[in-house]
Structure formats: structure tokens, C-alpha cells
Design a protein around this motif. Structure first.
Motif, PDB file in Angstrom:
ATOM      1  N   GLU A  67       0.801  -1.226   0.000  1.00 26.24           N
ATOM      2  CA  GLU A  67       0.000   0.000   0.000  1.00 26.24           C
ATOM      3  C   GLU A  67       0.837   1.281   0.000  1.00 26.24           C
ATOM      4  OE1 GLU A  67      -4.048   1.731   1.995  1.00 26.24           O
ATOM      5  OE2 GLU A  67      -3.067   0.011   2.900  1.00 26.24           O
TER       6      GLU A  67
ATOM      7  N   TRP B 256       2.169   1.756  -3.469  1.00 27.94           N
ATOM      8  CA  TRP B 256       1.071   2.120  -4.363  1.00 27.94           C
ATOM      9  C   TRP B 256       0.749   3.608  -4.238  1.00 27.94           C
ATOM     10  CZ3 TRP B 256      -1.860   0.154  -8.188  1.00 27.94           C
ATOM     11  CH2 TRP B 256      -3.096   0.721  -8.441  1.00 27.94           C
TER      12      TRP B 256
ATOM     13  N   MET C 163      -6.977   0.281  -4.242  1.00 23.02           N
ATOM     14  CA  MET C 163      -6.454  -0.889  -3.534  1.00 23.02           C
ATOM     15  C   MET C 163      -7.519  -1.991  -3.460  1.00 23.02           C
ATOM     16  SD  MET C 163      -3.312  -0.790  -2.825  1.00 23.02           S
ATOM     17  CE  MET C 163      -3.154  -2.130  -1.686  1.00 23.02           C
TER      18      MET C 163
END
Length: 108
Positions: free
Chosen positions: A17, A20, A84
Motif C-alpha cells: 500500500e 502504491w 487498492m
């Protein structure tokens, strides 16, 4: 999908995450640069072709702004699709296609 594979996926996505978010931030900055380049490029093209500044403001600048709006719309549509949650769904779909024995081997 087995529980061990689900736990493995949770750990992997937790680590993924921040990467990202960093990638999306860099990508977002580049969009603004490309939008400004479209407007400036069309104005430069007008001046480079030898047109008067009034013609460049009337024709080339709106064309550059139109290209920038098109870039913005593309960014808007793709940024809403790439979250996500959608990444997790894609991972789960790909992992569920594996056989149960392959899933267990993959989670180790």
C-alpha cells in the motif's frame, strides 16, 4: 481461498500500500506537467508557425486547453478504477484460479 493464503495476501497488500500511494502521487504530478505541456506546446506551435498572437490566443490556446481537458478526463476515469480494493479483488481472482495444493504452496 484458504485462510493462510488470505493472511498472506493481507500482509503483502499491507506492505504494498505505501508503494502504491507513492506511485500514484508521482503519477498525479506528471499529469499536471503533461496538461501544462499540452497548452504550452500548442501555443509554441502557433508562434513557431508564424501566426499572430491574437490568432494563437483564439485558436491554438483553446486547442491546447482541450487536449489538457482530455488528459484530465482520462486521469479521472482511470484513477477511480485503480484502487487498492480493485487490486485486492484482482489478486484474489488470480489466486483462486490456482488449485488448492498450489495455493498452499504459494502461501508458504
Amino acid at each position: 481461498m484458504s485462510e493462510t493464503l488470505r493472511e498472506w495476501l493481507d500482509r503483502e497488500l499491507r506492505d504494498f500500500e505505501p508503494v502504491w500511494k507513492s506511485f500514484r502521487g508521482r503519477q498525479r504530478r506528471m499529469y499536471y506537467i503533461w496538461m501544462a505541456a499540452a497548452v504550452a506546446g500548442m501555443a509554441a506551435l502557433g508562434f513557431g508557425a508564424g501566426y499572430d498572437w491574437t490568432y494563437v490566443l483564439r485558436v491554438h490556446l483553446p486547442i491546447g486547453a482541450g487536449i489538457a481537458v482530455f488528459i484530465w478526463l482520462c486521469v479521472l476515469l482511470t484513477s477511480r478504477a485503480a484502487t487498492m480494493k480493485s487490486v485486492r479483488k484482482s489478486f484474489e481472482k488470480a489466486l483462486s484460479a490456482l488449485s488448492p495444493s498450489d495455493q498452499e504452496a504459494f502461501a508458504r
